[in-house]
Scaffold this motif. Structure first.
Motif, short mmCIF file in Angstrom:
data_model
loop_
_atom_site.label_atom_id
_atom_site.label_comp_id
_atom_site.label_asym_id
_atom_site.label_seq_id
_atom_site.Cartn_x
_atom_site.Cartn_y
_atom_site.Cartn_z
N ILE A 73 0.86 -1.18 0.00
CA ILE A 73 0.00 0.00 0.00
C ILE A 73 0.90 1.24 0.00
CG2 ILE A 73 -1.70 1.32 1.33
CD1 ILE A 73 -2.98 -1.13 0.20
N GLN A 74 0.70 2.10 -0.97
CA GLN A 74 1.52 3.29 -1.06
C GLN A 74 0.98 4.36 -0.12
OE1 GLN A 74 4.36 3.17 -2.91
NE2 GLN A 74 3.73 1.05 -3.22
N ASN A 75 1.89 5.20 0.33
CA ASN A 75 1.55 6.29 1.24
C ASN A 75 1.11 7.48 0.39
OD1 ASN A 75 1.74 8.57 2.86
ND2 ASN A 75 3.41 7.75 4.08
N ASP A 129 -1.38 10.03 1.56
CA ASP A 129 -2.06 11.12 2.25
C ASP A 129 -1.09 11.82 3.17
OD1 ASP A 129 -4.96 12.11 2.67
OD2 ASP A 129 -4.16 11.96 4.70
N ALA A 157 -1.53 12.72 6.18
CA ALA A 157 -1.52 12.00 7.45
C ALA A 157 -2.02 10.59 7.16
CB ALA A 157 -2.40 12.71 8.47
N PHE A 158 -1.16 9.78 6.56
CA PHE A 158 -1.57 8.46 6.07
C PHE A 158 -1.78 7.48 7.21
CE2 PHE A 158 -0.32 4.25 4.31
CZ PHE A 158 -1.42 4.07 3.49
N THR A 159 -0.95 7.56 8.25
CA THR A 159 -1.04 6.60 9.36
C THR A 159 -2.44 6.58 9.99
OG1 THR A 159 1.28 7.11 9.73
CG2 THR A 159 0.17 5.82 11.43
N PRO A 160 -3.01 7.73 10.38
CA PRO A 160 -4.37 7.69 10.93
C PRO A 160 -5.42 7.27 9.90
CG PRO A 160 -3.49 9.94 10.97
CD PRO A 160 -2.38 9.06 10.54
N ARG A 184 -5.08 5.04 7.45
CA ARG A 184 -5.06 3.59 7.32
C ARG A 184 -5.67 2.93 8.57
NH1 ARG A 184 -0.05 -0.07 5.16
NH2 ARG A 184 -1.20 -2.03 5.19
#
Lengths: 519, 436
Positions: free
Chosen positions: B316-318, B320, B322-325, B327
């Motif tokens: 899964i590519q990053n 966003d 703030a990608f962590t929250p 996902r």
């Protein structure tokens, strides 16, 4: 003076059909005119045609009208139409109002709609305009690669850039292949920090604290490029000589005596937060280099290989072919230093089992650890914070480089972007915004910003806190809150939030709103 | 003849107006703009009226330049207009609304001229400039004059004029394949019906000859066609669709149609279809498919929480800020992430779709779903070779364009697969370089 233009295209046809009788003795428009109780400057058909526009514009000019009210079907009520009539009549677009007369409206209903809209428009004060001079100086905060490039790009546009760096060193020539000294193009102030940033777009006043004391300077725009803390950390998960930052891994291995060099090295990405393609690229390049120079075994542990950039997929293939192993895991890895080595435990996402990797040396990327921005600085400059604690709200309308406070921009790792080509692109994007903003010598601001009633204001600072654009401030002399007109976007949040009901937007005052509602 | 081209009176008027307004130009120049003389006189050409092209045109025009945008198809706006807003109760930052705002602003900008249904014939150097010659199709809309009255739509005997309206962006376009006037027959019903003089028609085509200072190529991409991978069942099995088709469905309806009746209850997203696939010579990541698949998974779950959504992926590519929250939010909503992409989709006896997945040990696993979304990536547009030859550009091994000639820049998805926000940023970055 307000002029009322009403278009009655097809109204008679509709009423005729509904009554299933012949043409009424008095036309729809005649009845509207009678009901309205004041003269209409236009009361015919085809107001939307070039002829209609020309006629309306001519009448507006003849009568020296300052406000226009246009009523009719949705064709008349369009932005394009407002611009056309504004040009012809010499009336600003802001002073043209529309009233939608729904199809099938009876003359009495139409007249009521027109009356209340006119009552509101009549009460609308004529707003003065003020020319605000725009400064040509740009403050760039942060002397890292992004800040240095931003200063360079802005200076190349003929604007004066001042680069302020907290430490005593500017990372010149770092990244982006720029090697020349920056000092020739931009003013560089090292060992300086920003104490406060007052004012609004075009006219910021920055208080800069340096070795020689506090210095007040004026700037037209501000670019924030303060990066993240990447200094040599000693706290968890790092351990001296065993778990090192990824950026220092190669130098660390090189510094070891040949017999002390570990045979197996692990690089751990996504340790606490998801990383971007820059980290994957850095890990792969470092691993390839260490493998060819020191013939060590390398494992890269990560959530996902991030390859969404030109050439990264090929680089990933090259790494796998050269024998670097990739282990994809879920959740957080547990890193433990034991005896002469490091043990990494994590859940393998392909096998779905817990695995244990032991190695002589481990590297963790600092971008995989939470690195919240300096909240004090973010508050001072007004850029907001995202869910990961980094600069700039996560709002698509701001991407890549805008902030809620107009005239303030953000680039680089401080807002979470670590991929060099993207940063280079974002810096250019921001430089273009700066140029568009400072291209004019001055800007015209309509003084229709919120007015604060000094008798009611108790200086609770609710408006200052709630303004998304940092347009509210405290007027120390008058002892009340005050609005910076050039920063205000007339959203009305301050007026809505004020517990003392001390704030009012003059274009939407209680009187006007009540008049519009027909009360 | 070509009164609407770059030497058109509009450009001149704008220039003269600005000269009068700016005291710097009459008297002495201000310190700040000494290094940038004659900026108001530049003529720019943008190839492609998609989000990248419109975005760059808007920014160049805002700096006081005359910009002509030529668009190959009859409809301006490009592919971005077919994408759906991917917000639930909160925004997921897909950027479709931003694209609409920017295209709408470019349409209204007086210094921008957009020629739809245009083709470029020759490009040759003309002193310091480049002379670009070609033809644009008639009848042509003057987008700024149109007041959206609908008279032309009503008047057209072939019903070939259509209206696009979404989020403040309203424009009309003509399907030239069925237009009588364009075919050379006698018809001017739309032109006569228009009371705003917003339609222009002399002959079926008008030639243009533009002497331009700088060219921006923003010709966009094509969506990968998964018929190349027949085992995935695309166009053979009902319930298998591409991500692009899923977007179009979701922009008009609340749910996806599955293999069975009613809204799909168990949706699978298969990532990396036509991306990261050396077997078909496409060894690159398209970077947008994770973004749209996860955002669509989010709206499917939000609209109907009992819908089961599974994402089959490689990595899964990053995408966003703030990608962590983001996902974590998806996992919290119950979106299932399964590493490993199915290689075959077939119809099961139950009427569902059976997916075959090979796990790392070589064992085969199966899974059943009632709708399969193939997350297709981007590919270089078929005409990119011709564009490259015309403007002296290099192409990478996958056909994406790279600038080589001075005075020519490349932006948007014709340069590299990228999302909307990135396309806009790349177009603006190119615009800045072109101003220098």
């Amino acid at each position: 003076m307000t002029g009322v233009f009403v278009c009655g295209c097809g109204r008679d046809k509709r009423t005729t059909r509904s009554r299933s009788a012949g043409k009424p003795a008095v036309s729809w428009m005649e009845m509207v005119k009678k009901e309205a109780g004041f003269p209409l400057l236009f009361g015919g058909e085809n107001l939307h045609t070039p002829k209609g526009i020309a006629l309306a514009a001519r009448r507006a000019k003849e009568k020296k009208l300052s406000k226009l009210l246009l009523g009719g079907c949705p064709t008349v009520i369009s932005e394009a139409y407002a611009h056309a009539i504004s040009q012809g009549a010499g009336v600003p677009v802001g002073a043209i109002e529309f009233v939608l007369i729904p199809p099938g409206a009876t003359p009495a209903e139409a007249a009521r709609l027109i009356r209340s809209a006119r009552a509101g428009l009549d009460l609308l004060p004529a707003f003065e305009k003020r020319r605000v001079p725009i400064g040509k100086d740009v403050l760039v905060m942060g002397g890292g690669a992004a800040g240095a490039l931003a200063a360079r790009k802005i200076a190349a546009l003929g604007l004066r850039a001042t680069l302020v760096e907290k430490t005593d060193r500017v990372a010149e020539g770092n990244g982006f292949g720029v090697e020349a000294a920056l000092g020739a193009e931009a003013e560089v102030l090292t060992g300086t920090r920003l104490a406060s940033l007052e004012g609004g777009v075009g006219n910021f006043t920055a208080r800069l604290e340096g070795a020689s004391g506090v210095n007040e300077r004026r700037f037209g725009a501000v670019v924030i490029a303060t990066g993240v803390r990447t200094g040599s950390p000693v706290s968890e998960p790092f351990a001296r000589g065993r778990v090192v930052p990824l950026s220092e891994l190669e130098a660390h291995v090189e510094g070891l005596a040949r017999r002390d060099r570990p045979r197996h090295i692990a690089i751990i990405l996504d340790a606490r937060i998801e990383e971007g393609k820059a980290s994957s690229e850095a890990a792969i390049r470092t691993a390839l280099s260490i493998r060819s120079r020191f013939a060590a075994e390398l494992s890269i542990l990560l959530h996902d290989v991030r390859v969404s950039g030109a050439g990264l997929e090929a680089l990933y293939d090259q790494a796998r072919e050269s024998g670097i192993s990739f282990m994809k895991y879920d959740g957080e890895p547990r890193i433990a230093v034991s005896g002469g080595g490091v043990i990494v435990r994590c859940r393998d996402s392909v096998l779905g089992e817990d695995i244990e990797v032991s190695c002589g040396l481990a590297a963790v990327s600092v971008y995989g650890l939470p690195s919240p921005a300096d909240k004090t600085l973010a508050d001072a400059v007004g850029v907001g914070i995202d869910a990961l604690g980094r600069m700039q709200e996560n709002n698509v309308h701001l991407l890549p480089g805008l902030a809620g406070r107009e005239g303030v921009f953000v680039v680089g790792a401080c807002r979470g972007e670590t991929y060099a080509p993207s940063i280079a692109r974002d810096v250019r994007d921001v430089a273009l915004s700066v140029r568009t903003l400072l291209f004019r010598k001055s800007m015209e601001v309509e003084l229709s910003h919120p007015v604060v009633d000094g008798d009611k204001c108790v200086l609770c600072l609710t408006c200052v806190r709630s303004c998304p654009f940092r347009a509210m401030r405290v007027d120390a002399k008058e002892k009340k809150a005050d609005c910076i007109p050039e920063a205000c976007r007339k959203c009305g949040i301050c007026a809505g939030e004020c517990p003392a009901k001390a704030i009012e937007l003059p274009a939407h005052s209680d009187r006007i709103v009540l008049a519009r509602a027909g009360a | 003849m070509n009164g609407f081209t770059i030497q058109c009176p509009t450009a001149k008027i704008v220039y003269q107006k600005q000269r009068r307004q700016d005291p710097d130009k009459t008297g002495k120049r201000s310190e700040a703009f000494k290094g940038t003389p004659n900026q108001l006189m530049k003529n720019y050409l943008v190839i492609g009226a998609g989000i990248a092209g419109c975005s760059a045109a808007l920014d160049l025009a805002l700096q006081g330049n005359a910009v002509t945008v030529v668009e190959k198809t009859s409809r301006i706006g490009g592919k971005v207009l077919s994408y759906c807003c991917k917000a639930t109760d909160s925004c997921s930052r897909c950027g479709v609304c931003v694209a609409h705002e920017r295209i709408s602003a470019a349409l209204r900008q007086p210094n921008v001229t957009i020629l739809a249904g245009a083709r470029i014939e020759t490009v040759r150097p003309d002193g310091a400039r480049t002379l670009v010659k070609g033809f644009s199709s008639n009848p042509a809309f003057r987008y700024r004059a149109c007041v959206d009255c609908g008279a032309c739509i009503a008047a057209c005997p072939q019903k070939c004029i259509s209206r696009y309206s979404r989020g403040g962006l309203i424009f009309y376009s003509i399907d030239y394949s069925s237009c009588r006037l364009h075919a050379g027959r006698k018809c001017a019903a739309c032109v006569e019906a228009c009371s705003m003089d917003a339609l222009r028609a002399d002959g079926s085509e008008s030639p243009f000859s533009l002497p331009v200072d700088r060219v921006l190529v923003a010709t966009g991409h094509e969506t990968f066609d998964p018929v190349v991978k027949p085992r995935l069942g695309y166009r053979r099995i009902a319930g298998v669709m591409t991500g692009f088709e899923a977007e179009q469905t979701l922009s008009g309806s609340m749910h996806l149609e599955g293999a069975g009746k009613g809204p799909a209850r168990n949706v699978a997203f298969i990532q990396c279809v036509g991306s990261r696939d050396p077997g078909i010579g496409r060894n690159f990541c398209s970077s947008i498919c994770c973004a749209y698949a996860l955002r669509m998974a989010r709206i499917l779950k939000a609209r109907r929480p009992e819908t089961e959504v599974t994402v089959y992926y490689i990595d899964i590519q990053n995408f966003d800020k703030a990608f962590t929250p983001l996902r974590a939010e998806l996992q919290g909503m119950g979106v299932r992430f399964v590493r490993g992409v199915p290689f075959s989709v077939a119809r099961a006896s139950s009427g569902n779709l059976r997916l075959l997945i090979e796990d790392p040990q070589g064992a085969r696993a199966t899974a059943e779903h009632d709708a399969v979304v193939l997350s297709v990536g981007m590919e270089a547009s078929g005409s990119s070779a011709r564009t490259a030859t015309l403007f002296g550009l290099d192409r990478d091994e996958f056909g994406f364009l790279k600038p080589r000639a001075p005075g020519v820049r490349v932006a948007g998805t014709c340069a590299e697969p990228q999302g909307i926000a990135d396309s806009v940023a790349s177009a603006r970055a190119a615009a800045l370089e072109m101003l220098a």
